[in-house]
Design an enzyme around this catalytic site. Structure first.
Site, PDB file in Angstrom:
ATOM      1  N   CYS A  25       0.875  -1.427   0.039  1.00  0.00           N
ATOM      2  CA  CYS A  25      -0.171  -0.027   0.007  1.00  0.00           C
ATOM      3  C   CYS A  25       0.907   1.259   0.033  1.00  0.00           C
ATOM      4  O   CYS A  25       2.071   1.260   0.459  1.00  0.00           O
ATOM      5  CB  CYS A  25      -0.984   0.105   1.361  1.00  0.00           C
ATOM      6  SG  CYS A  25      -2.045   1.317   1.277  1.00  0.00           S
TER       7      CYS A  25
ATOM      8  N   ASP B  15       0.408   3.790   1.826  1.00  0.00           N
ATOM      9  CA  ASP B  15       0.495   4.177   3.127  1.00  0.00           C
ATOM     10  C   ASP B  15       1.919   4.537   3.531  1.00  0.00           C
ATOM     11  O   ASP B  15       2.697   3.560   3.499  1.00  0.00           O
ATOM     12  CB  ASP B  15      -0.115   3.296   4.148  1.00  0.00           C
ATOM     13  CG  ASP B  15      -0.675   3.983   5.482  1.00  0.00           C
ATOM     14  OD1 ASP B  15       0.260   4.485   6.209  1.00  0.00           O
ATOM     15  OD2 ASP B  15      -1.951   3.936   5.608  1.00  0.00           O
TER      16      ASP B  15
ATOM     17  N   ARG C   7       3.211   4.928   6.238  1.00  0.00           N
ATOM     18  CA  ARG C   7       3.322   3.857   7.407  1.00  0.00           C
ATOM     19  C   ARG C   7       4.000   2.714   7.118  1.00  0.00           C
ATOM     20  O   ARG C   7       4.391   1.994   8.059  1.00  0.00           O
ATOM     21  CB  ARG C   7       2.154   4.076   8.817  1.00  0.00           C
ATOM     22  CG  ARG C   7       1.687   5.146   9.326  1.00  0.00           C
ATOM     23  CD  ARG C   7       0.412   5.139   9.769  1.00  0.00           C
ATOM     24  NE  ARG C   7      -0.500   4.690   8.791  1.00  0.00           N
ATOM     25  CZ  ARG C   7      -1.901   4.350   9.107  1.00  0.00           C
ATOM     26  NH1 ARG C   7      -2.160   4.472  10.519  1.00  0.00           N
ATOM     27  NH2 ARG C   7      -2.935   3.884   8.304  1.00  0.00           N
TER      28      ARG C   7
ATOM     29  N   HIS D  85      -2.067  -3.806   5.172  1.00  0.00           N
ATOM     30  CA  HIS D  85      -1.843  -3.536   6.466  1.00  0.00           C
ATOM     31  C   HIS D  85      -3.129  -3.265   7.080  1.00  0.00           C
ATOM     32  O   HIS D  85      -4.146  -2.840   6.443  1.00  0.00           O
ATOM     33  CB  HIS D  85      -0.942  -2.313   6.272  1.00  0.00           C
ATOM     34  CG  HIS D  85      -1.630  -0.989   5.825  1.00  0.00           C
ATOM     35  ND1 HIS D  85      -2.039   0.028   6.766  1.00  0.00           N
ATOM     36  CD2 HIS D  85      -1.666  -0.763   4.668  1.00  0.00           C
ATOM     37  CE1 HIS D  85      -2.662   0.854   5.941  1.00  0.00           C
ATOM     38  NE2 HIS D  85      -2.351   0.565   4.693  1.00  0.00           N
TER      39      HIS D  85
ATOM     40  N   CYS E 108      -6.080   0.127   7.039  1.00  0.00           N
ATOM     41  CA  CYS E 108      -5.903   0.600   5.674  1.00  0.00           C
ATOM     42  C   CYS E 108      -7.077   1.563   5.442  1.00  0.00           C
ATOM     43  O   CYS E 108      -8.103   1.255   5.253  1.00  0.00           O
ATOM     44  CB  CYS E 108      -5.659  -0.270   4.611  1.00  0.00           C
ATOM     45  SG  CYS E 108      -5.320   0.167   2.968  1.00  0.00           S
TER      46      CYS E 108
HETATM   47 CO    CO Z   1      -3.359   1.432   3.174  1.00  0.00          CO
END
Ligand code: CO
Length: 205
Positions: free
Chosen positions: A42, A44, A46, A98, A101
């Site tokens: 992803c 993302d 993090r 994750h 999400c």
């Molecule tokens: Co995500």
């Protein structure tokens, strides 16, 4: 214009640190890349691929998008898989989702008028397919977690079924596709490859 000079400064410090720790590191990387893994994850912030598996530059070929999807008609993802396997010789592909999400969570909420909602239709399709299982989960947060897992397993199947990996397997090349999920709350990865077999067989999960 935003002043990003601190990032350039941090880069100089990082490069100096790397070179001090591993003399000749960048010279070695200049001539070639020979990553051992393809990471599909992803976007993302993090979930940075290299950091969470403790690998330096050169070890992981990376493709990231919102909700770590492998859509059959997505030339970006398919080209990345093709290049990683055929040209770079990667034999292990990791699909990593994750918990927490935002893309997966949005796919369980009413559709909004955003570009990303078109992309997330793919996740809505998975939620629709597993509607009964998901509705049995009363806690909304746990429902999102389960859809995160089901999404990873589905994308693993997509990689396994992509013409590129099918052809390589037929030629006798062993391409292993792993399904992982990362928890931003504890920094740990979990292997959920066992869920993939059920999803591939369209069995109840
Ligand atoms: Co995500």
């Amino acid at each position: 214009m935003t002043d990003l000079s601190h990032l350039l400064q941090q880069n100089r410090e990082w490069a100096a640190r790397m070179e001090a720790e591993r003399p000749g590191f960048f010279r070695m990387l200049r001539s070639q890349q020979r990553p051992r893994y393809l990471w599909i994850g992803c976007s993302d912030s993090r979930v940075p691929a290299n950091e969470i598996i403790g690998l330096p530059p050169g070890e992981v070929f990376v493709h990231r998008n919102v909700a770590n999807l492998v859509v059959h008609s997505d030339l970006n993802a398919i080209s990345t898989i093709e290049f990683a396997t055929r040209v770079l010789g990667v034999t292990d592909i990791i699909v990593c989702g994750h918990y927490g999400c935002g893309g997966i969570k949005a796919a369980l909420e009413p559709v909004q008028d955003r570009i990303v909602d078109h992309w997330l239709r793919h996740v809505r399709d998975i939620a629709k397919f597993y509607r009964e299982e998901l509705e049995e989960i009363e806690d909304p947060a746990l429902r999102v977690r389960r859809l995160c897992e089901l999404n990873v397993a589905t994308q693993v199947v997509h990689v396994q079924e992509s013409p590129v990996t099918v052809e390589l397997r037929e030629k006798g090349q062993d391409i292993r596709v792993h399904g992982w999920i990362y928890d931003v709350a504890d920094g740990l990865l979990r292997d959920i490859t066992s869920l993939v077999d059920k999803v591939r067989a369209r069995e109840p999960v």
